[in-house]
Motif scaffolding. Structure first.
Motif, PDB file in Angstrom:
ATOM      1  N   UNK A  16      87.796  16.587 119.715  1.00 24.62           N
ATOM      2  CA  UNK A  16      89.108  16.987 119.192  1.00 24.62           C
ATOM      3  C   UNK A  16      89.177  16.670 117.696  1.00 24.62           C
ATOM      4  N   UNK A  92      99.198  21.891 124.646  1.00 25.34           N
ATOM      5  CA  UNK A  92      99.607  20.492 124.506  1.00 25.34           C
ATOM      6  C   UNK A  92     101.117  20.387 124.291  1.00 25.34           C
ATOM      7  N   UNK A  93     101.640  21.246 123.419  1.00 28.19           N
ATOM      8  CA  UNK A  93     103.088  21.255 123.150  1.00 28.19           C
ATOM      9  C   UNK A  93     103.852  21.586 124.433  1.00 28.19           C
ATOM     10  N   UNK A  96     103.867  18.573 126.739  1.00 31.80           N
ATOM     11  CA  UNK A  96     104.750  17.494 126.282  1.00 31.80           C
ATOM     12  C   UNK A  96     106.226  17.870 126.348  1.00 31.80           C
TER      13      UNK A  96
ATOM     14  N   UNK B   1      92.020  11.472 128.601  1.00 34.68           N
ATOM     15  CA  UNK B   1      92.948  11.226 127.500  1.00 34.68           C
ATOM     16  C   UNK B   1      94.316  11.810 127.866  1.00 34.68           C
ATOM     17  N   UNK B   2      95.336  11.004 127.683  1.00 37.68           N
ATOM     18  CA  UNK B   2      96.718  11.433 127.975  1.00 37.68           C
ATOM     19  C   UNK B   2      97.157  12.492 126.956  1.00 37.68           C
ATOM     20  N   UNK B   3      97.953  13.500 127.367  1.00 33.17           N
ATOM     21  CA  UNK B   3      98.419  14.519 126.419  1.00 33.17           C
ATOM     22  C   UNK B   3      99.115  13.931 125.193  1.00 33.17           C
ATOM     23  N   UNK B   4      99.906  12.891 125.389  1.00 35.70           N
ATOM     24  CA  UNK B   4     100.610  12.267 124.272  1.00 35.70           C
ATOM     25  C   UNK B   4      99.617  11.661 123.272  1.00 35.70           C
ATOM     26  N   UNK B   6      96.498  12.628 122.945  1.00 34.07           N
ATOM     27  CA  UNK B   6      95.778  13.757 122.333  1.00 34.07           C
ATOM     28  C   UNK B   6      96.599  14.357 121.193  1.00 34.07           C
ATOM     29  N   UNK B   7      97.906  14.491 121.386  1.00 33.86           N
ATOM     30  CA  UNK B   7      98.791  15.056 120.350  1.00 33.86           C
ATOM     31  C   UNK B   7      98.799  14.154 119.116  1.00 33.86           C
ATOM     32  N   UNK B   9      96.421  12.027 118.200  1.00 33.59           N
ATOM     33  CA  UNK B   9      95.093  12.087 117.574  1.00 33.59           C
ATOM     34  C   UNK B   9      94.923  13.389 116.785  1.00 33.59           C
ATOM     35  N   UNK B  10      95.378  14.493 117.360  1.00 31.01           N
ATOM     36  CA  UNK B  10      95.282  15.796 116.689  1.00 31.01           C
ATOM     37  C   UNK B  10      96.078  15.799 115.382  1.00 31.01           C
ATOM     38  N   UNK B 209     106.657  17.860 116.335  1.00 31.73           N
ATOM     39  CA  UNK B 209     106.474  19.155 116.972  1.00 31.73           C
ATOM     40  C   UNK B 209     105.606  19.071 118.222  1.00 31.73           C
ATOM     41  N   UNK B 210     104.588  18.181 118.151  1.00 32.87           N
ATOM     42  CA  UNK B 210     103.717  18.041 119.311  1.00 32.87           C
ATOM     43  C   UNK B 210     104.292  17.016 120.297  1.00 32.87           C
ATOM     44  N   UNK B 211     105.350  16.350 119.885  1.00 34.76           N
ATOM     45  CA  UNK B 211     106.053  15.465 120.790  1.00 34.76           C
ATOM     46  C   UNK B 211     105.489  14.076 120.938  1.00 34.76           C
TER      47      UNK B 211
END
Lengths: 99, 212
Positions: A16, A92-93, A96, B1-4, B6-7, B9-10, B209-211
């Motif tokens: 990533x 991903x958005x 979440x 990896x948890x979505x949160x 990942x967001x 890290x991104x 935006x990605x939360x």
């Protein structure tokens, strides 16, 4: 929607980071292996392994110029790679936001 | 990896990468602001009591150009550091643009020399034309280039430089050094503040935006 909807190839911390860092470059630009390594702080061996996986999937291209100690490897995100990251971010958005 | 995770890290990686690859860092603008204030200020202190105006002394001019050279060196250093390891289309475009700006600067000097030798005027006329004419010409070229790239912040910056130089031209041969020095310093400080706030805001907006 569950976390399984996320592209498993990108949904790995190191990969990533690689894709996200390369996406910061304008289309048509390449980044040297050394600079990419400095940016995401991975060991050379680790980075090569992840780059190979992403290259096999068609998400990035690597190009080697020169030979011997002066050789230089450049990495660039492909159109498919950029698209995959966009899709990943959108998914991903959605996850979440509970969509 | 948890979505949160990942967001987070991104967003963090993208913000760090953009910051690292952009040579227009706030410190570059801060140095430019200090150089503008010091270089124009030194000449203003030198000429402000001249009646009639005869032009800056050689010592003031050496200080002025040394500070300008220092400013150019900091930009080259920042660019080289940010673009190490980057190759491809945008690098070629930026090199061509730098060469075009260099050629435009040279053309300005040649044109101004031609104007200056064409007729006899006062030292004030030459200096006003020389300094403000060059600033306006370069700012207009930079604004055009930035408009092509849709870089509106750079367009606003370039237009502001041209306006300051125009006000400087009106202020006369002594006042123009003060107007340009203080005006450019204030403009570059504002630019540094905007860049800093955008860099901080960029990470925050993306994170929201990605939360994460």
């Amino acid at each position: 929607m569950s976390a399984e909807a996320l592209d498993p190839l990108i949904h790995v911390p190191a990969r990533l980071q690689i894709v996200a860092a390369l996406a910061a470059l304008p289309d048509g630009d390449q980044l040297s292996f050394k600079r990419l390594q400095d940016m995401i702080e991975l060991t050379p061996g680790n980075l090569i392994t992840h780059l190979r996986k992403l290259e096999e999937a068609g998400y990035l291209t690597t190009r080697k110029t020169g030979s011997g100690p002066a050789s230089r490897t450049s990495v660039a995100l492909t159109h498919d790679g950029r698209l995959a990251l966009e899709t990943y971010a959108t998914t991903l958005r959605g996850l979440l936001n509970g969509v | 990896m948890e979505p949160r995770e990942a967001a987070r890290l991104l967003a963090q990686t993208q913000a760090d990468a953009r910051r690292s690859l952009d040579f227009r860092a706030p410190w570059v603008s801060l140095v430019a602001a200090m150089v503008a204030l010091a270089s124009f200020g030194i000449v203003w202190l030198n000429v402000r009591t001249q009646h009639p105006f005869t032009g800056p002394s050689p010592v003031a001019l050496v200080c002025f150009y040394a500070l300008i050279a220092f400013r150019i060196a900091t930009v080259i250093y920042a660019y080289a550091r940010a673009r190490t390891g980057v190759s491809g289309h945008s690098v070629k475009v930026q090199r061509n643009e730098a060469a075009a700006m260099g050629a435009a600067l040279l053309a300005c000097y040649l044109l101004l020399i031609a104007i200056a030798t064409g007729a006899h005027h006062s030292a004030g006329f030459y200096w006003s034309l020389f300094l403000n004419g060059t600033l306006i010409a370069l700012a207009v070229i930079w604004a055009g280039r930035s408009a092509i790239h849709r870089s509106w912040q750079q367009v606003a910056l370039a237009v502001s430089v041209a306006l300051i130089a125009a006000v400087g031209a009106i202020a006369g041969p002594r006042g123009m050094w003060l107007v340009n020095g203080v005006g450019l310093c204030a403009l570059l400080l504002a630019n540094a503040a905007i860049v800093t706030s955008r860099r901080r805001g960029g990470t925050r907006t993306h994170t929201v935006r990605t939360g994460a």
